[in-house]
Design a protein around this motif. Structure first.
Motif, short mmCIF file in Angstrom:
data_model
loop_
_atom_site.label_atom_id
_atom_site.label_comp_id
_atom_site.label_asym_id
_atom_site.label_seq_id
_atom_site.Cartn_x
_atom_site.Cartn_y
_atom_site.Cartn_z
N ILE A 92 -49.46 62.54 14.22
CA ILE A 92 -49.38 61.92 15.54
C ILE A 92 -47.99 62.16 16.09
O ILE A 92 -46.99 61.68 15.53
N ALA A 93 -47.91 62.92 17.18
CA ALA A 93 -46.61 63.30 17.75
C ALA A 93 -46.30 62.42 18.95
O ALA A 93 -46.78 62.68 20.06
N THR A 94 -45.53 61.36 18.71
CA THR A 94 -45.15 60.49 19.83
C THR A 94 -43.73 60.80 20.30
O THR A 94 -43.30 60.28 21.33
N ALA A 95 -43.00 61.60 19.55
CA ALA A 95 -41.60 61.84 19.90
C ALA A 95 -41.47 62.52 21.26
O ALA A 95 -42.29 63.36 21.63
N ALA A 96 -40.43 62.12 21.99
CA ALA A 96 -40.08 62.79 23.25
C ALA A 96 -39.07 63.87 22.89
O ALA A 96 -37.85 63.68 22.98
N ASN A 127 -36.61 74.82 22.71
CA ASN A 127 -36.83 74.28 21.37
C ASN A 127 -38.23 74.66 20.89
O ASN A 127 -39.12 74.91 21.70
N PRO A 128 -38.43 74.68 19.56
CA PRO A 128 -39.78 74.92 19.05
C PRO A 128 -40.70 73.77 19.44
O PRO A 128 -40.26 72.62 19.52
N ASP A 129 -41.96 74.06 19.69
CA ASP A 129 -42.95 73.02 19.97
C ASP A 129 -43.54 72.58 18.63
O ASP A 129 -44.32 73.30 18.01
N ALA A 159 -54.95 69.54 30.22
CA ALA A 159 -54.45 70.93 30.15
C ALA A 159 -53.56 71.09 28.92
O ALA A 159 -53.63 72.09 28.20
N LYS A 160 -52.73 70.07 28.67
CA LYS A 160 -51.83 70.07 27.51
C LYS A 160 -52.64 70.05 26.21
O LYS A 160 -52.32 70.73 25.25
N ARG A 161 -53.71 69.24 26.19
CA ARG A 161 -54.57 69.14 25.00
C ARG A 161 -55.16 70.50 24.65
O ARG A 161 -55.17 70.92 23.49
O1 C5P Z 1 -45.33 69.60 26.34
P1 C5P Z 1 -44.98 68.17 26.25
O2 C5P Z 1 -43.58 67.93 25.75
O3 C5P Z 1 -45.22 67.35 27.47
O4 C5P Z 1 -46.01 67.62 25.15
C1 C5P Z 1 -45.93 66.35 24.67
C2 C5P Z 1 -46.47 66.30 23.27
O5 C5P Z 1 -46.00 67.40 22.48
C3 C5P Z 1 -46.01 65.06 22.55
O6 C5P Z 1 -47.01 64.71 21.63
C4 C5P Z 1 -44.73 65.55 21.87
O7 C5P Z 1 -44.40 64.76 20.75
C5 C5P Z 1 -45.11 66.97 21.47
N1 C5P Z 1 -43.97 67.92 21.45
C6 C5P Z 1 -43.52 68.43 20.24
N2 C5P Z 1 -42.50 69.36 20.23
C7 C5P Z 1 -41.93 69.76 21.39
C8 C5P Z 1 -42.40 69.24 22.62
C9 C5P Z 1 -43.41 68.31 22.61
O8 C5P Z 1 -44.03 68.06 19.17
N3 C5P Z 1 -40.95 70.65 21.36
#
Ligand code: C5P
Length: 216
Positions: A92-96, A127-129, A159-161
């Motif tokens: 679960i990726a909640t981080a900003a 940054n890496p996603d 769209a992000k999903r």
């Molecule tokens: O693309 P965006 O940042 O809006 O997407 C948000 C989702 O992607 C969140 O769940 C966030 O934790 C994750 N994310 C990530 N790594 C990044 C950017 C976003 O895990 N570099």
């Protein structure tokens, strides 16, 4: 639902902001408090899961029974998450996470030079996603993303999903939820949408965890 619906499951969660250094004393960050991610970690532990929480710089206490790893930058968060992800059933990726970081983190503090008026320009690199990378693993955990949008929430979140290839994305039904103790959420999957009505973040976290447990 069973009282411990996540017993025997391992959950990996990211929370908080990241801090992208410019020099030893400065950096770029954002207003994420980490409250939602920490509430989800607590709810998951209550539900019987083994929880690893990778946290950016936040002022929050570690929930009982949760294993916490502290990081600063997006690259550090990426390096902490990637080796752990394959051993987890849910991510679960909640981080900003900061989308960009300064191209160079200077070893010494940038100095204002007497008589020179030009302000420095800070070059940025992507940054890496973290989430997209985990979702693209050969046998990925069940991946849940979060989306905070300023407009066209459901459309942009969906769209992000699809772009990040996630079975589930959770959209913040704003306005800005940073630092607040309550929120409202919109869960979006391939079948459609479900709203979790405005409530404190721990209540929402428990509802979300129950929803995820049913999907495993
Ligand atoms: O693309 P965006 O940042 O809006 O997407 C948000 C989702 O992607 C969140 O769940 C966030 O934790 C994750 N994310 C990530 N790594 C990044 C950017 C976003 O895990 N570099």
């Amino acid at each position: 639902l069973a009282p411990k619906p996540l017993r025997g499951k391992k959950l990996l969660i990211t929370a908080g902001p990241t801090f992208e250094p410019i020099d030893p004393v400065r950096g770029i960050t954002n207003h994420s408090s980490g409250k939602m991610g920490f509430a989800i970690a607590r709810a998951a532990a209550e539900a019987g899961a083994e929880v690893t929480l990778v946290a950016g710089p936040v002022q929050l206490r570690t929930p009982r029974g949760v294993q916490r790893i502290d990081v600063q930058s997006a690259q550090q968060m990426f390096r902490a998450v990637l080796p752990l992800a394959p051993q987890h059933q849910v991510f679960i990726a909640t981080a900003a996470v900061a989308d960009w970081r300064p191209a160079t983190a200077h070893d010494q503090k940038l100095k204002k030079v007497e008589g020179e008026s030009a302000a420095p320009t800070i070059a940025m690199v992507e940054n890496p996603d973290i989430l997209a990378t985990v979702a693209a693993l050969a046998r990925p955990p069940f991946c849940v993303g979060f989306a905070a949008e300023s407009e066209k929430l459901a459309e942009h979140a969906e769209a992000k999903r699809l772009r990040k290839k996630l079975p589930l994305i959770v959209a913040n039904l704003g306005p800005a939820t940073f630092g607040r103790d309550d929120n409202a959420l919109l869960l979006i999957d391939a079948a459609g949408q479900r709203e979790l009505a405005r409530a404190d973040k721990l209540t929402l976290a428990r509802e979300l965890i129950n929803d995820i447990a049913k999907r495993l």
